[in-house]
Write a protein that holds these residues in place. Structure first.
Motif, mmCIF file in Angstrom:
data_model
loop_
_atom_site.group_PDB
_atom_site.id
_atom_site.type_symbol
_atom_site.label_atom_id
_atom_site.label_comp_id
_atom_site.label_asym_id
_atom_site.label_seq_id
_atom_site.Cartn_x
_atom_site.Cartn_y
_atom_site.Cartn_z
ATOM 1 N N HIS A 1 -26.361 84.607 -11.000
ATOM 2 C CA HIS A 1 -25.564 83.724 -10.146
ATOM 3 C C HIS A 1 -26.351 82.505 -9.692
ATOM 4 N N LYS B 1 -27.976 80.702 -11.457
ATOM 5 C CA LYS B 1 -27.791 79.698 -12.512
ATOM 6 C C LYS B 1 -26.313 79.546 -12.878
ATOM 7 N N SER B 2 -25.434 79.964 -11.963
ATOM 8 C CA SER B 2 -23.980 79.848 -12.146
ATOM 9 C C SER B 2 -23.487 80.573 -13.396
#
Length: 424
Positions: A211, A213-214
């Motif tokens: 998350h 790093k999306s």
């Protein structure tokens, strides 16, 4: 140092002190031609049948015989909502909220359906991370998802690998992958407990890394459900899927479980492949309405489920409810620790345990690597009615399952292993 001891009497004493020992009597244990129990260590592949399963399935067969189609509403356990009888128990078992869990479809089907929703690649952010030794079905699933979206699977698939000369994964290596390529990664799909080594990974840490790093984060819990306590809600992973025929003892090819985190429960913008069982229950039979997706995990169902499979799952989950995962996990650690102790006491350089020694980093499977393997050791164990399984190139997987394996089982297995090794 452990407090385990050698000798059969010690094993028998541990069984006498085991508060869960009586559950073994609730399972059908395969027997040899002389009526002796097999030593069964493959609950990580197919769990043994609970004796109650036949009764649970027979109830549905009787209702089908006596009620026909009316069984959907009039059966003792009405078929229309049968999956709901399983939800609370399964959610408790994997550490989730009821809205986050449903029993539906099969494992790889669920992974594909979940990737339809949670793998939304762009031209620049499209790669998928898996373990280098992920279960083949997971690998095939992500490869074909990449190809379906028009990407080269060889380029789009990133493998999280053990270091040279090691068998286990290091979380810092996943950190490095995400640091270097995170802007190109759309999804992490990781086995929560690796099928080959038995390594239990830190799901919460993996979710946090992804998350950051999306990336979306999904977990295959095929070797985790009913074995470890994944605490899926608190882990923060976006989705997970698991089968029920291993540690959950629901029978060959039985239905699977699916988890979607509560944070996605009401997101109607998520793309999905749907069926009529995805639709609002109150208007499902109005037939001529646009799709009105059920909030939560139930929205990933497709069709009305096979009741006989669900009956077998219900038999198992009722037993898990009775025992509790805390008790099972405690026994699992002790039983597997004893197994590890006995193997290490053999002091034989032909074999090596590659599963983590830390009980918090493994479930009840120990993977025994065989030097210069030719599968003969596994075959000799099988001929002695010691049922383990072989995974290429050189590993015998053994799972002393706390619901039905005993300390004496473990002792007798290692004694036979010693005998075979001494002969070679």
């Amino acid at each position: 140092m452990s407090n385990y001891k050698l000798g059969l009497e010690y094993a028998k004493q541990q069984d006498q002190n085991d508060t869960l020992a009586s559950y073994r009597n609730l399972f059908h244990i395969p027997k040899d031609k002389h009526g002796n129990d097999w030593l069964y260590f493959t609950g990580n592949s197919l769990g043994l049948q609970p004796k109650s399963t036949q009764k649970y399935i027979q109830q549905e067969l009787d209702d089908w015989a006596n009620l026909g189609v009316e069984g959907h509403f009039e059966a003792k356990n009405p078929w229309m909502r049968y999956h709901e009888f399983l939800t609370v128990s399964m959610a408790k078992l994997v550490g989730a909220k009821p809205i986050e869990v449903v029993i539906t479809n099969t494992l790889t089907t669920n992974l594909h359906l979940l990737m339809v929703s949670f793998y939304q690649p762009t031209k620049t952010k499209y790669k998928i991370v898996i373990e280098s030794d992920a279960f083949p079905s997971d690998r095939y699933a992500v490869q074909t998802q990449l190809e379906f979206h028009g990407f080269d699977a060889n380029e789009g698939l990133i493998e999280w690998k053990p270091r040279q000369g090691e068998e286990l994964l290091r979380i810092e290596d996943l950190e490095s992958i995400l640091k270097e390529q995170g802007d190109e990664i759309a999804l992490l799909l990781i086995g929560g407990v690796n099928y080959y080594t038995g390594q239990y990974l830190d799901l919460k840490h993996i979710a946090e890394l992804g998350h950051s790093k999306s990336c979306m984060v999904g977990i295959d819990l095929a070797h985790g459900a009913g074995n470890i306590q994944p605490e899926l809600h608190d882990s923060g992973v976006d989705f997970a899927a698991w089968c029920t025929y291993k540690y959950l003892n629901s029978g060959p090819g039985s239905l699977a479980g699916l988890f979607v985190h509560e944070k996605h429960a009401h997101n109607r913008d998520l793309k999905r492949f749907a069926g009529w069982w995805s639709h609002n229950k109150s208007t499902r039979f109005n037939m001529r309405q646009p799709l009105d997706v059920i909030p939560g995990a139930e929205g990933w169902q497709l069709s009305n489920p096979p009741i006989l499979s669900m009956a077998a799952i219900k038999a198992s989950l009722d037993m898990f409810n009775d025992v509790g995962m805390d008790s099972l996990r405690a026994k699992s650690k002790k039983l597997t620790g004893y197994f590890e102790f006995l193997i290490n006491e053999l002091k034989n350089d032909k074999i090596k345990i590659i599963t983590p020694s830390n009980p918090d980093e493994r479930g009840c499977q120990l993977s025994i690597q065989v030097k210069d393997a030719d599968k003969s050791l596994h075959q000799k164990l099988t001929e002695a009615h010691i049922i383990t399984d072989w995974r290429e190139p050189d590993v015998i997987r053994c799972a002393p399952v706390p619901l039905y394996n005993s300390f004496e089982d473990v002792y007798r297995m290692v004694e036979k292993l010693k005998e075979i090794l001494d002969e070679t």
